[in-house]
Design a protein around this motif. Structure first.
Motif, PDB file in Angstrom:
ATOM      1  N   PHE A   1       0.833  -1.197   0.000  1.00 38.30           N
ATOM      2  CA  PHE A   1       0.000   0.000   0.000  1.00 38.30           C
ATOM      3  C   PHE A   1       0.869   1.250   0.000  1.00 38.30           C
ATOM      4  CE2 PHE A   1      -2.878  -3.075   2.038  1.00 38.30           C
ATOM      5  CZ  PHE A   1      -4.003  -2.902   1.253  1.00 38.30           C
ATOM      6  N   SER A   2       0.379   2.267  -0.686  1.00 34.50           N
ATOM      7  CA  SER A   2       0.962   3.601  -0.655  1.00 34.50           C
ATOM      8  C   SER A   2      -0.187   4.542  -0.293  1.00 34.50           C
ATOM      9  CB  SER A   2       1.535   3.964  -2.024  1.00 34.50           C
ATOM     10  OG  SER A   2       1.986   5.285  -2.025  1.00 34.50           O
ATOM     11  N   VAL A   3      -0.028   5.266   0.806  1.00 36.05           N
ATOM     12  CA  VAL A   3      -1.117   6.095   1.337  1.00 36.05           C
ATOM     13  C   VAL A   3      -0.634   7.530   1.506  1.00 36.05           C
ATOM     14  CG1 VAL A   3      -2.667   6.436   3.301  1.00 36.05           C
ATOM     15  CG2 VAL A   3      -2.135   4.123   2.539  1.00 36.05           C
ATOM     16  N   THR A   4      -1.415   8.466   0.959  1.00 35.93           N
ATOM     17  CA  THR A   4      -1.116   9.889   1.095  1.00 35.93           C
ATOM     18  C   THR A   4      -2.343  10.602   1.642  1.00 35.93           C
ATOM     19  OG1 THR A   4       0.364   9.764  -0.810  1.00 35.93           O
ATOM     20  CG2 THR A   4      -0.346  11.959  -0.124  1.00 35.93           C
ATOM     21  N   THR A   5      -2.137  11.355   2.716  1.00 34.74           N
ATOM     22  CA  THR A   5      -3.220  12.122   3.316  1.00 34.74           C
ATOM     23  C   THR A   5      -3.225  13.519   2.709  1.00 34.74           C
ATOM     24  OG1 THR A   5      -2.984  10.890   5.370  1.00 34.74           O
ATOM     25  CG2 THR A   5      -4.199  12.953   5.485  1.00 34.74           C
ATOM     26  N   GLU A   6      -4.387  13.945   2.257  1.00 35.96           N
ATOM     27  CA  GLU A   6      -4.529  15.276   1.678  1.00 35.96           C
ATOM     28  C   GLU A   6      -5.013  16.235   2.762  1.00 35.96           C
ATOM     29  OE1 GLU A   6      -7.324  14.578  -1.451  1.00 35.96           O
ATOM     30  OE2 GLU A   6      -5.937  13.312  -2.557  1.00 35.96           O
ATOM     31  N   SER A   7      -4.170  17.232   3.063  1.00 34.91           N
ATOM     32  CA  SER A   7      -4.560  18.211   4.070  1.00 34.91           C
ATOM     33  C   SER A   7      -3.812  19.512   3.826  1.00 34.91           C
ATOM     34  CB  SER A   7      -4.255  17.690   5.483  1.00 34.91           C
ATOM     35  OG  SER A   7      -2.866  17.637   5.700  1.00 34.91           O
ATOM     36  N   ALA A   8      -4.207  20.534   4.550  1.00 37.43           N
ATOM     37  CA  ALA A   8      -3.538  21.834   4.425  1.00 37.43           C
ATOM     38  C   ALA A   8      -2.155  21.796   5.062  1.00 37.43           C
ATOM     39  CB  ALA A   8      -4.386  22.913   5.077  1.00 37.43           C
ATOM     40  N   LEU A   9      -1.978  20.908   6.031  1.00 37.01           N
ATOM     41  CA  LEU A   9      -0.691  20.757   6.693  1.00 37.01           C
ATOM     42  C   LEU A   9       0.195  19.781   5.921  1.00 37.01           C
ATOM     43  CD1 LEU A   9      -1.960  20.396  10.365  1.00 37.01           C
ATOM     44  CD2 LEU A   9      -1.001  22.429   9.302  1.00 37.01           C
ATOM     45  N   PRO A  10       1.504  19.915   6.018  1.00 37.75           N
ATOM     46  CA  PRO A  10       2.392  18.974   5.320  1.00 37.75           C
ATOM     47  C   PRO A  10       2.620  17.669   6.091  1.00 37.75           C
ATOM     48  CG  PRO A  10       3.684  20.687   6.363  1.00 37.75           C
ATOM     49  CD  PRO A  10       2.238  21.034   6.591  1.00 37.75           C
TER      50      PRO A  10
END
Length: 126
Positions: free
Chosen positions: A89-98
């Motif tokens: 799995f490759s997981v990326t969280t989308e948010s305003a913070l890095p």
């Protein structure tokens, strides 16, 4: 895990699994099934679930991409030997913070826990 890796785990918005990952919860899981059956099972699980939204499926490449809340997930299914299939799995969280305070790692742990109940689990490390 070292202090540097622990800090990176919590102050990053991306996590992915691999065979030799230092964090044991992020090591590749192997299942006793074929690539096609594993892909079909993933598709079935995520189609039935209210929480996941399938973005695309590539049967030729053994990949399925989906969304879970504000998280983009790519699952890669690789046939290692007959009836020995690896799922990464490759997981990326989308948010305003890095960074996501370890959310991407928790999502991977949740995905593997779900898969371990659905597919015959073999091992994490070859």
């Amino acid at each position: 895990m070292s202090i540097k890796q622990t800090i990176k785990k919590y102050f990053s918005n991306h996590s992915e699994t691999s065979d030799n990952h230092l964090d044991t919860s992020l090591q590749t899981h192997y299942y006793k099934t074929t690539k096609d059956k594993a892909l079909a099972k993933l598709e079935e699980l995520y189609t039935k679930s209210q929480n996941y939204s399938i973005h695309s499926i590539s049967k030729e490449h053994g990949e399925i991409s989906l969304y879970y809340k504000k998280t983009f997930i790519i699952a890669t299914i690789i046939s290692v030997r007959p009836f020995n299939t690896a799922i990464d799995f490759s997981v990326t969280t989308e948010s305003a913070l890095p960074f996501d305070f370890g959310n991407s790692t928790r999502v991977i742990e949740q995905l593997y826990k779900q898969l371990n109940n659905e597919l015959p689990y073999i091992e994490t490390k070859r």
